[in-house]
Design a protein around this motif. Structure first.
Motif, mmCIF file in Angstrom:
data_model
loop_
_atom_site.group_PDB
_atom_site.id
_atom_site.type_symbol
_atom_site.label_atom_id
_atom_site.label_comp_id
_atom_site.label_asym_id
_atom_site.label_seq_id
_atom_site.Cartn_x
_atom_site.Cartn_y
_atom_site.Cartn_z
ATOM 1 N N ASP A 1 36.167 37.358 38.347
ATOM 2 C CA ASP A 1 37.487 37.675 38.809
ATOM 3 C C ASP A 1 37.948 38.145 37.112
ATOM 4 O OD1 ASP A 1 40.366 37.302 39.554
ATOM 5 O OD2 ASP A 1 40.473 35.665 39.307
ATOM 6 N N LYS B 1 42.248 45.974 48.124
ATOM 7 C CA LYS B 1 43.125 44.480 48.272
ATOM 8 C C LYS B 1 44.429 44.735 48.537
ATOM 9 C CE LYS B 1 41.964 40.426 45.219
ATOM 10 N NZ LYS B 1 42.447 40.432 43.533
ATOM 11 N N SER C 1 41.833 32.093 42.510
ATOM 12 C CA SER C 1 42.593 31.455 41.912
ATOM 13 C C SER C 1 42.015 30.068 41.330
ATOM 14 C CB SER C 1 43.895 31.213 41.996
ATOM 15 O OG SER C 1 44.941 30.489 41.859
HETATM 16 C C1 E4P Z 1 41.891 36.527 42.945
HETATM 17 O O1 E4P Z 1 41.042 37.414 43.725
HETATM 18 C C2 E4P Z 1 42.882 37.276 42.349
HETATM 19 O O2 E4P Z 1 42.091 37.890 41.004
HETATM 20 C C3 E4P Z 1 43.074 35.650 41.112
HETATM 21 O O3 E4P Z 1 41.939 35.221 41.159
HETATM 22 C C4 E4P Z 1 44.535 35.530 40.772
HETATM 23 O O4 E4P Z 1 43.820 34.039 40.000
HETATM 24 P P1 E4P Z 1 44.978 33.326 39.325
HETATM 25 O O5 E4P Z 1 45.810 32.593 39.325
HETATM 26 O O6 E4P Z 1 44.095 33.068 37.795
HETATM 27 O O7 E4P Z 1 46.152 34.583 38.304
#
Ligand code: E4P
Length: 216
Positions: A6, A84, A165
């Motif tokens: 990510d 997305k 996340s």
């Molecule tokens: C998912 O594709 C998002 O990019 C990501 O996991 C967001 O996570 P965060 O809560 O760390 O911003």
């Protein structure tokens, strides 16, 4: 369960792929901004040349027509690109429209089982429930993954679940046990997953003993 990184950081993606454990990448506008990237298209194309699997790039246009047009354009950047689209009211319509055009869609910012159900009905290729952001507000993020696995794992649905996340290695373990198809992890979490103090201590002892017996 597969692992994605990510991040939009090219060096970290190269390292994750070199380790042989990362098969895809997810990005979002915040991750892109963190890298100071202004040319999203070039970076996504570069990432697609590095990773063997799907690379998610997020629509940033506003209004469903603009989101659809942008999504269609993004889908042409590379065969591995997944578009997305947020789980908003406009987002479901955009996702359904893109899916009908044969575009792979990752429905993001999913915080409820019903949003995941709608993503699947709209024909999304992936749905991304955000585990850590729910935990942050004292709601069980892994329970959301479990609910979505229950709902989507019937033959009528082909939508894969990306546990997103992710904040720490336990989220990865719990996502795998819950039946997520993918966990998308920050690079730091990937490093944390690799380490165990008994592995380090054991390897140090093996090498000490080997040096003694081999004289080298
Ligand atoms: C998912 O594709 C998002 O990019 C990501 O996991 C967001 O996570 P965060 O809560 O760390 O911003």
């Amino acid at each position: 369960m597969r692992l994605f990184l990510d991040t939009a950081n090219i060096d970290l993606i190269k390292q994750g792929v070199a380790w042989g454990v990362v098969s895809g990448v997810t990005t979002n506008p915040t991750l892109v901004a963190q890298e100071g990237i202004s040319d999203y298209e070039s970076v996504i194309k570069k990432i697609c040349e590095i990773v063997p699997g799907e690379v998610s790039a997020e629509v940033t246009a506003e209004g469903k027509d603009n989101m659809f047009e942008q999504g269609l354009a993004i889908s042409k950047w590379h065969p591995n690109v997944v578009v997305k689209v947020p789980c908003t009211v406009d987002g479901y319509e955009v996702a359904a429209h893109l899916a009908k055009e044969g575009v792979k869609v990752n429905m993001t910012l999913c915080f409820s089982p019903n949003q995941a159900l709608l993503a699947a009905l709209a024909g999304a290729y992936f749905v991304s429930p955000f585990v850590g952001r729910l935990d942050d507000i004292s709601t069980d993020g892994i329970a959301l993954i479990e609910d979505i696995v229950d709902i989507l794992h019937i033959p009528e649905f082909n939508t894969q679940i990306i546990s997103a996340s992710i904040r720490h290695p336990m989220h990865v373990l719990q996502s795998a046990k819950a039946g997520a198809d993918v966990a998308t992890v920050p690079f730091k979490v990937l490093q944390q997953m690799m380490k165990h103090p008994l592995t380090d201590a054991g390897q140090t002892k093996f090498m000490e003993d080997w040096h003694k017996v081999s004289g080298k």
